[in-house]
Design a protein around this motif. Structure first.
Motif, mmCIF file in Angstrom:
data_model
loop_
_atom_site.group_PDB
_atom_site.id
_atom_site.type_symbol
_atom_site.label_atom_id
_atom_site.label_comp_id
_atom_site.label_asym_id
_atom_site.label_seq_id
_atom_site.Cartn_x
_atom_site.Cartn_y
_atom_site.Cartn_z
ATOM 1 N N GLU A 54 0.819 -1.233 0.000
ATOM 2 C CA GLU A 54 0.000 0.000 0.000
ATOM 3 C C GLU A 54 0.852 1.282 0.000
ATOM 4 O O GLU A 54 0.356 2.350 -0.316
ATOM 5 C CB GLU A 54 -1.012 -0.005 1.152
ATOM 6 N N HIS A 55 2.128 1.147 0.366
ATOM 7 C CA HIS A 55 2.991 2.343 0.389
ATOM 8 C C HIS A 55 4.079 2.322 -0.693
ATOM 9 O O HIS A 55 4.918 3.211 -0.748
ATOM 10 C CB HIS A 55 3.654 2.477 1.765
ATOM 11 N N GLU A 56 4.013 1.321 -1.537
ATOM 12 C CA GLU A 56 5.054 1.135 -2.546
ATOM 13 C C GLU A 56 5.252 2.375 -3.432
ATOM 14 O O GLU A 56 6.371 2.793 -3.718
ATOM 15 C CB GLU A 56 4.662 -0.068 -3.408
ATOM 16 N N ASP A 57 4.133 2.980 -3.825
ATOM 17 C CA ASP A 57 4.197 4.113 -4.748
ATOM 18 C C ASP A 57 4.954 5.303 -4.140
ATOM 19 O O ASP A 57 5.709 5.983 -4.832
ATOM 20 C CB ASP A 57 2.766 4.518 -5.124
ATOM 21 N N LEU A 58 4.745 5.543 -2.859
ATOM 22 C CA LEU A 58 5.446 6.666 -2.224
ATOM 23 C C LEU A 58 6.844 6.274 -1.771
ATOM 24 O O LEU A 58 7.783 7.060 -1.878
ATOM 25 C CB LEU A 58 4.665 7.171 -0.998
ATOM 26 N N MET A 59 6.978 5.064 -1.261
ATOM 27 C CA MET A 59 8.228 4.674 -0.589
ATOM 28 C C MET A 59 9.319 4.163 -1.531
ATOM 29 O O MET A 59 10.469 4.055 -1.135
ATOM 30 C CB MET A 59 7.945 3.587 0.465
ATOM 31 N N THR A 60 8.938 3.796 -2.738
ATOM 32 C CA THR A 60 9.946 3.268 -3.654
ATOM 33 C C THR A 60 9.924 4.042 -4.976
ATOM 34 O O THR A 60 8.983 4.785 -5.254
ATOM 35 C CB THR A 60 9.743 1.759 -3.957
ATOM 36 N N ALA A 61 10.955 3.843 -5.754
ATOM 37 C CA ALA A 61 11.054 4.489 -7.069
ATOM 38 C C ALA A 61 11.878 3.562 -7.966
ATOM 39 O O ALA A 61 12.456 2.577 -7.488
ATOM 40 C CB ALA A 61 11.730 5.843 -6.935
ATOM 41 N N ARG A 62 11.925 3.881 -9.234
ATOM 42 C CA ARG A 62 12.802 3.147 -10.167
ATOM 43 C C ARG A 62 14.098 3.935 -10.288
ATOM 44 O O ARG A 62 14.062 5.137 -10.588
ATOM 45 C CB ARG A 62 12.174 3.051 -11.556
ATOM 46 N N SER A 63 15.204 3.266 -10.101
ATOM 47 C CA SER A 63 16.491 3.947 -10.249
ATOM 48 C C SER A 63 16.672 4.405 -11.691
ATOM 49 O O SER A 63 16.502 3.603 -12.611
ATOM 50 C CB SER A 63 17.628 2.998 -9.870
ATOM 51 N N MET A 89 5.747 11.075 1.168
ATOM 52 C CA MET A 89 6.417 9.990 1.904
ATOM 53 C C MET A 89 6.826 10.475 3.295
ATOM 54 O O MET A 89 6.665 9.762 4.294
ATOM 55 C CB MET A 89 7.650 9.536 1.111
ATOM 56 N N GLN A 90 7.343 11.694 3.369
ATOM 57 C CA GLN A 90 7.793 12.215 4.659
ATOM 58 C C GLN A 90 6.610 12.452 5.600
ATOM 59 O O GLN A 90 6.709 12.221 6.809
ATOM 60 C CB GLN A 90 8.598 13.503 4.435
ATOM 61 N N ARG A 91 5.489 12.901 5.042
ATOM 62 C CA ARG A 91 4.311 13.072 5.901
ATOM 63 C C ARG A 91 3.869 11.719 6.451
ATOM 64 O O ARG A 91 3.556 11.597 7.637
ATOM 65 C CB ARG A 91 3.175 13.743 5.113
ATOM 66 N N LEU A 92 3.863 10.723 5.576
ATOM 67 C CA LEU A 92 3.487 9.371 6.004
ATOM 68 C C LEU A 92 4.388 8.886 7.141
ATOM 69 O O LEU A 92 3.904 8.379 8.163
ATOM 70 C CB LEU A 92 3.591 8.420 4.797
ATOM 71 N N LEU A 93 5.685 9.068 6.975
ATOM 72 C CA LEU A 93 6.610 8.589 8.015
ATOM 73 C C LEU A 93 6.484 9.386 9.310
ATOM 74 O O LEU A 93 6.620 8.836 10.406
ATOM 75 C CB LEU A 93 8.048 8.621 7.495
#
Ligand code: SF4
Ligand code: FE
Length: 483
Positions: A54-63, A89-93
């Protein structure tokens, strides 16, 4: 391997050979130290959330280098969408940890060093950018936490680095040879330093020719020979040594800062990213500060969400939730918090591409964001204290609450709303205390003031970016004044 599990992150820290002093003693096992561990848990969340679909879109990226899926904290922003996602992402964390999760400084440093070394190489024919890219590949591949180290101890603020009575007031090069450089000095307030694998050092101010030895940037392992740490105290920190879960307010998460000392540390050339190119020192500082000022439009907002929730619960538990002034105060807190978020999103959405391809935030809006952060969390905290009431700082200890006899007395007299158990009321009071006056107040209050630069630093940048001449022209045109 592109994504570490949270357990692998913890294990990787256990293998480090840190030299950390805390309250006059050398720490043998930082990972399990009760005062340090909550901060490690916060960084660990940056790994844990990255594995949750559920958090993949915010927490990860493609190098953009390898095409691999990577943690966003190791990513170079490739679009304004990436910049916006960073803030989200920072708000989520912030919401999940109610504290500083530390990993942003390295992300902001890497993004700033990328575009600066690219432009420096282009102008001066140096070879720093390729070295940086090699480093970044390792960081992405091993999912490392990097500490961005900028703030020098600075000595006499009226003097330039080379004018200081003690030349070590700013980190500087003391020797150069075929293999590399030797550096000495210290970086202050280093967020997350002892939860990091590597350090990325940057100069702290724009430098002049006389300060060329101080215009130095490099990376080194956080446990490199000659690097040691003196861990910073936080208000109420020894409550973490008492083993309870109520009095600390937030028993699982926290942040930390440390004084990072470089005692004649050898840095091989392949890890040097600036050495004497003083004309680019200001650019690096400005960009790193800009990214970190954007960051606060995310992390502080997430922590603010928890504080607003805690204040609303305190009102419920006190039986004051229906009072119109309490409702209005919660609205005001939300208004202030969302204004900070708006600034974080705005400076991201208005970002632009630099020569290296990495996106930079709109610097004026990022500085406006941080300038508001130097004020609004204080007002949000003031309102939270107003709503919570004095009990948040006068309440008896957890041990008294759990005492077989005294506990019954407290249970009776600390009862608010009859439907709520006293322990829950105590927990919320202590959380408000933690966020406004306790260990988390380092990140939520004082860091809101001084982190990423004190208020005056933003005002200088706002003045530089404000384009007053254009505004004067607009006024003249409307008023019918001829040029
Ligand atoms: Fe990240 Fe905020 Fe901590 Fe800075 S203060 S490292 S932006 S969580
Ligand atoms: Fe910070």
């Amino acid at each position: 391997m592109a994504l570490k599990t949270p357990e692998q992150f913890e294990e990787s820290l256990r293998k480090m050979n840190f030299k950390i002093y805390l309250m006059g003693e050398l720490v043998k096992n930082p990972v399990d130290h009760p005062m340090i561990r909550p901060s490690m848990n916060s960084v660990k969340m940056t790994y844990a959330l990255a594995l949750q679909p559920e958090h993949e879109d915010l927490m990860t990226a493609r190098s953009h280098l390898t095409g691999e899926k990577i943690n966003r904290f190791t990513h170079l922003h490739q679009s304004t969408d990436d910049l916006v996602k960073k803030v989200k992402m920072q708000r989520l964390l912030g919401q999940q940890t109610a504290s500083c999760f530390q990993r942003c400084v390295g992300m902001d440093a890497m993004n700033a060093v990328d575009s600066t070394t690219f432009e420096m190489d282009r102008k001066l024919g140096t070879k720093y950018h390729e070295r940086f890219i090699q480093f970044l590949k390792m960081v992405q591949d091993e999912d490392l936490t990097v500490d961005g180290a900028m703030t020098d101890t600075k000595g006499d603020r009226s003097l330039a680095p080379h004018q200081q009575a003690d030349p070590d007031m700013f980190v500087h090069v003391v020797e150069k040879n075929d293999q590399g450089i030797i550096v000495r000095g210290a970086k202050a307030h280093q967020t997350g330093a002892v939860n990091s694998h590597w350090i990325m050092v940057m100069p702290t101010i724009a430098m002049s020719k006389e300060d060329a030895d101080y215009a130095v940037s490099f990376v080194c392992p956080a446990d490199e020979k000659g690097v040691f740490y003196i861990y910073g105290r936080q208000s109420c920190d020894t409550r973490k040594m008492e083993g309870g879960t109520i009095d600390v307010g937030n028993s699982r998460f926290g942040g930390h800062e440390a004084l990072m000392v470089f005692d004649n540390v050898f840095i091989p050339w392949e890890n040097v990213l600036m050495c004497g190119e003083y004309e680019f020192s200001g650019m690096l500082v400005e960009r790193f500060a800009g990214y970190h000022r954007q960051s606060y439009g995310g992390c502080k907002v997430g922590v603010g969400d928890v504080l607003i929730g805690a204040a609303a619960l305190a009102a419920d538990y006190n039986g004051a939730a229906k009072a119109s002034h309490v409702k209005d105060k919660l609205i005001e807190m939300t208004h202030l918090n969302e204004t900070l978020y708006s600034c974080g999103i705005a400076c991201s959405a208005q970002g632009s591409k630099t020569a290296s391809g990495t996106y930079l935030i709109d610097l004026l809006l990022a500085n406006v964001c941080k300038q508001n952060v130097t004020r609004f969390p204080y007002e949000i905290a003031r309102l939270a204290e107003d709503i919570a009431g004095g009990l948040m700082v006068t309440m008896a200890s957890e041990k008294d609450l759990q005492h077989p006899e005294i506990g019954k007395v407290l249970e009776k007299y600390l009862q608010g709303n009859a439907g709520i158990c006293t322990e829950d009321r105590a927990r919320i009071m202590r959380l408000v205390e933690n966020l406004t006056l306790g260990t988390a107040a380092v990140g939520y209050r004082t860091e809101s003031m001084h982190g990423a630069g004190s208020p005056q630093a933003q005002r200088i940048m706002i003045s530089r970016q404000s384009n007053l001449e254009r505004k004067k022209k607009l006024a003249k045109k409307i008023a019918g004044i001829k040029e």
